[in-house]
Write a protein that holds these residues in place. Structure first.
Motif, PDB file in Angstrom:
ATOM      1  N   LEU A 112      14.870  17.437  74.814  1.00 49.01           N
ATOM      2  CA  LEU A 112      15.423  18.060  73.617  1.00 49.01           C
ATOM      3  C   LEU A 112      16.885  17.623  73.531  1.00 49.01           C
ATOM      4  CD1 LEU A 112      13.985  21.658  74.101  1.00 49.01           C
ATOM      5  CD2 LEU A 112      13.247  19.983  72.394  1.00 49.01           C
ATOM      6  N   HIS A 113      17.382  17.519  72.318  1.00 52.33           N
ATOM      7  CA  HIS A 113      18.749  17.057  72.114  1.00 52.33           C
ATOM      8  C   HIS A 113      19.489  18.026  71.204  1.00 52.33           C
ATOM      9  CE1 HIS A 113      17.275  13.368  73.891  1.00 52.33           C
ATOM     10  NE2 HIS A 113      16.261  13.449  73.054  1.00 52.33           N
ATOM     11  N   ALA A 114      20.769  18.206  71.454  1.00 50.65           N
ATOM     12  CA  ALA A 114      21.625  19.085  70.651  1.00 50.65           C
ATOM     13  C   ALA A 114      21.007  20.477  70.501  1.00 50.65           C
ATOM     14  CB  ALA A 114      21.915  18.461  69.288  1.00 50.65           C
ATOM     15  N   VAL A 115      20.661  21.081  71.633  1.00 50.57           N
ATOM     16  CA  VAL A 115      20.076  22.423  71.647  1.00 50.57           C
ATOM     17  C   VAL A 115      21.193  23.420  71.346  1.00 50.57           C
ATOM     18  CG1 VAL A 115      18.871  24.146  73.041  1.00 50.57           C
ATOM     19  CG2 VAL A 115      18.338  21.704  73.323  1.00 50.57           C
ATOM     20  N   GLN A 116      21.034  24.171  70.272  1.00 48.32           N
ATOM     21  CA  GLN A 116      22.095  25.042  69.777  1.00 48.32           C
ATOM     22  C   GLN A 116      22.085  26.422  70.421  1.00 48.32           C
ATOM     23  OE1 GLN A 116      24.510  24.131  67.297  1.00 48.32           O
ATOM     24  NE2 GLN A 116      23.691  22.161  67.947  1.00 48.32           N
ATOM     25  N   TRP A 158      17.683  30.545  72.983  1.00 50.27           N
ATOM     26  CA  TRP A 158      19.106  30.214  73.046  1.00 50.27           C
ATOM     27  C   TRP A 158      20.000  31.196  72.292  1.00 50.27           C
ATOM     28  CZ3 TRP A 158      18.850  27.114  76.825  1.00 50.27           C
ATOM     29  CH2 TRP A 158      17.721  26.303  76.975  1.00 50.27           C
ATOM     30  N   SER A 159      19.406  32.270  71.763  1.00 48.88           N
ATOM     31  CA  SER A 159      20.191  33.202  70.939  1.00 48.88           C
ATOM     32  C   SER A 159      20.895  34.292  71.742  1.00 48.88           C
ATOM     33  CB  SER A 159      19.283  33.857  69.883  1.00 48.88           C
ATOM     34  OG  SER A 159      18.263  34.607  70.507  1.00 48.88           O
ATOM     35  N   THR A 167      26.355  30.713  69.853  1.00 44.80           N
ATOM     36  CA  THR A 167      27.813  30.605  69.671  1.00 44.80           C
ATOM     37  C   THR A 167      28.216  29.412  68.813  1.00 44.80           C
ATOM     38  OG1 THR A 167      28.017  29.264  71.664  1.00 44.80           O
ATOM     39  CG2 THR A 167      28.267  31.660  71.908  1.00 44.80           C
ATOM     40  N   GLY A 168      27.260  28.509  68.563  1.00 47.82           N
ATOM     41  CA  GLY A 168      27.574  27.308  67.793  1.00 47.82           C
ATOM     42  C   GLY A 168      27.777  26.083  68.667  1.00 47.82           C
ATOM     43  N   THR A 169      27.956  26.290  69.968  1.00 47.88           N
ATOM     44  CA  THR A 169      28.052  25.145  70.876  1.00 47.88           C
ATOM     45  C   THR A 169      26.640  24.642  71.165  1.00 47.88           C
ATOM     46  OG1 THR A 169      27.987  26.547  72.846  1.00 47.88           O
ATOM     47  CG2 THR A 169      30.173  26.010  71.948  1.00 47.88           C
ATOM     48  N   SER A 196      28.545  25.212  84.921  1.00 48.91           N
ATOM     49  CA  SER A 196      28.453  26.458  84.164  1.00 48.91           C
ATOM     50  C   SER A 196      27.317  26.386  83.142  1.00 48.91           C
ATOM     51  CB  SER A 196      29.792  26.735  83.469  1.00 48.91           C
ATOM     52  OG  SER A 196      29.692  27.868  82.648  1.00 48.91           O
ATOM     53  N   GLU A 197      27.223  25.271  82.463  1.00 48.56           N
ATOM     54  CA  GLU A 197      26.164  25.107  81.470  1.00 48.56           C
ATOM     55  C   GLU A 197      24.784  25.157  82.126  1.00 48.56           C
ATOM     56  OE1 GLU A 197      25.989  22.499  77.684  1.00 48.56           O
ATOM     57  OE2 GLU A 197      25.269  21.247  79.343  1.00 48.56           O
TER      58      GLU A 197
END
Length: 177
Positions: A42-46, A175-176, A49-51, A98-99
Motif C-alpha cells: 500500500l502507498h500513501a496510507v493516510q 488508520w483513523s 491527522t493528515g500525515t 516511531s512510525e
C-alpha cells in the motif's frame, strides 16, 4: 504558474515536495516487483491527522513501514541511532521507529494478534550510503536493493496471515484512531 516553476527551483517548498514525490514513486516501482514473491503493498496510507505512511509492504517476511528519503547527490552515513546527510544529523531513524510502532498498534487490534512492524528507509539518489551497524534497528537500503533484501528475509508469515493483515490495512478505519 509560479507553483509550476517552483517545482524546479531549489529551496522552495514545492521543489522539496516534488523531489520527495519522485523518491516515493521510485520506491513504489521497486516494491511492485515483490508481488510475484507473495508481497502486497500500500502507498500513501493516510492517518486521520493528515500525515501518511509512504509505503506499507506486507509479505512472507513480515510487515514493513517504509519511508522514502530522496537525497540527490548527498553522502549518507548510518550508525546505530542516526543518519547524517553530508554530515548533518537527521531525525530519520527516530521518526521511522516511531512510525513502525504506531503502525503496529493500528494493525494489531483489528487483526486480532500482535503485528510486528519493522521500519525501513529507502534511500533514493544518494551519491553514497554507508551503513556502520551489524544489527541496525532500522533497515536503511538504497532503493535498488529494496526488493532483493525484503524478498531474501526469512519468512515469518503464512500467505493467509499476509492476506488478513493486508485486508485490515486497506480499511480506512484502521488508520483513523
Amino acid at each position: 504558474m509560479l507553483r509550476l516553476i517552483d517545482r524546479w527551483r531549489p529551496g522552495t517548498d514545492v521543489y522539496y515536495w516534488a523531489s520527495g514525490l519522485r523518491g516515493e514513486q521510485r520506491t513504489a516501482r521497486r516494491l511492485r516487483r515483490l508481488r510475484s514473491h507473495g508481497w502486497l503493498t500500500l502507498h500513501a496510507v493516510q492517518w486521520a491527522t493528515g500525515t501518511d505512511i509512504d509505503h506499507l509492504a506486507i509479505g512472507p517476511a513480515g510487515v514493513f513501514a517504509i519511508n522514502s528519503k530522496r537525497h540527490p547527490g548527498k553522502t549518507l552515513w548510518y550508525g546505530d541511532r542516526a543518519i547524517t546527510v553530508n554530515g548533518a544529523s537527521t531525525r530519520h531513524i527516530a521518526a521511522s521507529q516511531s512510525e513502525a510502532r504506531k503502525v503496529s498498534r493500528a494493525l494489531s487490534t483489528p487483526c486480532g494478534f500482535q503485528v510486528s512492524v519493522r521500519p525501513v528507509i529507502s534511500v533514493v539518489d544518494a551519491a553514497k550510503l554507508t551503513v556502520k551497524s551489524a544489527n541496525p534497528p532500522v533497515l536503511v537500503l538504497e532503493v535498488e536493493h529494496l526488493g532483493r533484501v525484503l524478498s531474501g528475509l526469512t519468512p515469518t508469515l503464512s500467505a493467509d496471515q499476509v492476506a488478513h493483515i493486508y485486508g485490515v490495512a486497506r480499511q480506512a478505519r484502521t488508520w483513523s484512531g
